[in-house]
Design an enzyme around this catalytic site. Structure first.
Site, short mmCIF file in Angstrom:
data_model
loop_
_atom_site.label_atom_id
_atom_site.label_comp_id
_atom_site.label_asym_id
_atom_site.label_seq_id
_atom_site.Cartn_x
_atom_site.Cartn_y
_atom_site.Cartn_z
N HIS A 166 0.81 -1.23 0.00
CA HIS A 166 0.00 0.00 0.00
C HIS A 166 0.85 1.28 0.00
O HIS A 166 0.36 2.36 -0.33
CB HIS A 166 -0.92 -0.01 1.23
CG HIS A 166 -2.12 0.88 1.13
ND1 HIS A 166 -2.18 1.98 0.30
CD2 HIS A 166 -3.32 0.83 1.77
CE1 HIS A 166 -3.37 2.57 0.44
NE2 HIS A 166 -4.07 1.89 1.32
N ASP A 387 -12.23 -8.87 -16.19
CA ASP A 387 -12.50 -10.13 -16.89
C ASP A 387 -11.24 -10.53 -17.66
O ASP A 387 -10.83 -9.84 -18.59
CB ASP A 387 -13.69 -9.91 -17.84
CG ASP A 387 -14.00 -11.11 -18.71
OD1 ASP A 387 -13.26 -12.11 -18.64
OD2 ASP A 387 -14.97 -11.04 -19.49
#
Length: 444
Positions: A166, A387
């Site tokens: 992060h 996807d």
């Protein structure tokens, strides 16, 4: 309870079968990129964990396709294949060199767990073994990969657990990377929107930090080895109709000053803040704090592109007495959130940065304060569009890292449209109250 124990035992059967590393498919050379004021506060946070799961067979073929796509996408997002480093003055940076290991890829098997079970699960404890780097601090990126991916074969599908450091990127950059990787796997030859890697264009102050890892990172602040209140997590799914109802209720008394109506986010924020405050059973005089990690790409001066790669977020705080939140209509909390967000302009961002640079403070989760609600992630992220060539994910979740009493993650709902999934971590008793609150669930 027995069912939950059984599920935990099943998850304990997640078995790592191999570990490899993936590097960019072409020579990149030596690269160094200074971390800036927007990045540095997150060094003592934990790796940011995301889990996506997909239906379908042919696990081995999918793993090879994902690795091939990763080699291509890392040619642009090569920083994720690097390590944290420091220059001679002690300023943190991202280092990349072609002889570094690259991204860690773990392969695992958990055939006792089905995709449908994961999609139906509203907690997070059963997801833990599907995502790497539980309890690992971002600072450990000095000697660990900055991205670790675990691909687990499930009954009838695949789980993709990602742990991102992060301190080098926020949610916007995370999902930019994920959608770019998916685009390559679907057949594109190159990344359509390359990342903007010049962090110092957003802030170029050099801040020296003298940081070292705690002797036992797990015992520091993530709750794994520390005795504190028992926390629970739950996913609440708000349909499009429920979101519209919340928004119209909050906007039923328009502001008298003629300002524009409350946004979906502000309406939902006011709704969550009020009902969580009620569930916590606070005294009227107790303070309740609302925090939102806001994207500053368009707020800074000059504005940064959407494809800016790094952290360009800041925590915006607002506070009031619990009693005021509860006796007033929901627009009271929504208006406080709205004012705080609108006031966070380029000048406020610059002042916050200067204040931090003068006296750097590294956040830890125990610093969140009591009675805090903090919202991370955003329903704007198109997580269900990730996807890789075998359909949209059946579910998208956060891991167990970076959770404390009051942490909230918002995601686009799987049903699409304006639906929103709300992941909330609360003290167990408060969460139980929230689960029974029909007004919160919009079941009245």
């Amino acid at each position: 309870m027995a069912a939950e124990t059984g599920k935990k035992e099943e998850m304990a059967k997640v078995k790592i079968t191999s570990k490899s590393h993936v590097k960019p498919g072409k020579i990149v050379g030596r690269k160094e990129c200074q971390l800036v004021t927007f990045d540095l506060p997150y060094l003592a946070f934990y790796y940011n964990q995301k889990l996506l799961f997909y239906k379908g067979g042919e696990f081995e073929e999918k793993v090879e396709k994902l690795k091939d796509g990763l080699r291509v996408v890392l040619e642009e997002f090569y920083q994720l294949g690097g390590k944290l480093g420091k220059d001679e003055e002690g300023v943190f940076r991202v280092d990349y060199d072609d002889d570094m290991d690259g991204v860690e890829v773990l392969e695992a098997i958990a055939e006792g767990v089905s995709v449908d079970e994961l999609a139906a699960d509203e907690g997070t404890s059963s997801l833990k073994d599907l995502i790497p780097y539980n309890g690992v601090l971002n600072l450990e990126g000095l000697h660990r990969p900055l991205l670790s991916v675990q691909l687990t074969k499930l009954k009838g599908g695949l789980a993709m657990g990602c742990a991102f450091n992060h301190s080098i990127l926020d949610g916007t950059s995370t999902w930019h990377f994920m959608s770019s990787w998916a685009q390559i796997c679907r057949g594109s030859n190159s990344v359509s929107v390359p990342p903007f890697l010049e962090r110092t264009k957003a802030r170029n102050t050099r801040v020296k930090l003298d940081l070292s890892l705690p002797p036992n990172p797990l015992a520091s602040s993530n709750g794994d080895a520390k005795v504190g209140p028992q926390l629970r997590e739950k996913l609440f799914r708000f349909s499009e109709a429920a979101i519209d109802k919340i928004k119209s209720k909050v906007n039923s008394n328009p502001p008298s000053d003629g300002s524009k109506q409350f946004s979906t986010f502000q309406s939902l924020a006011g709704h969550i803040w009020q009902h969580v405050t009620q569930a916590r059973n606070l005294k009227p005089e107790d303070y309740s704090v609302f925090t939102v990690f806001a994207d500053c790409r368009k707020r800074v001066d000059p504005p940064m592109p959407e494809c800016y790669f790094g952290n360009l977020i800041q925590a915006i705080f607002t506070v009031t007495a619990a009693g005021l939140l509860l006796v007033n209509p929901p627009e009271f909390g929504a208006s406080m959130v709205k004012k705080a967000i609108e006031a966070h302009n380029a000048k406020a961002i610059d002042e916050r940065n200067k204040e931090w640079e003068a006296a750097p403070k590294i956040f830890q989760f125990k610093d969140a304060g009591v009675n805090c609600l903090a919202v991370g992630s955003s329903p704007r992220f198109k997580v269900y569009d990730v996807d890789f060539g075998w359909g949209k994910p059946e579910g998208v979740r956060s891991g167990s890292n970076n959770r404390f009493d009051g942490m909230v993650y918002l995601y686009q709902g799987k049903s699409g449209g304006r639906s929103i999934d709300v992941e909330i971590t609360l003290e167990a008793g408060a969460l139980e109250m929230l689960e029974k609150d029909k007004e919160f669930l919009m079941e009245v």
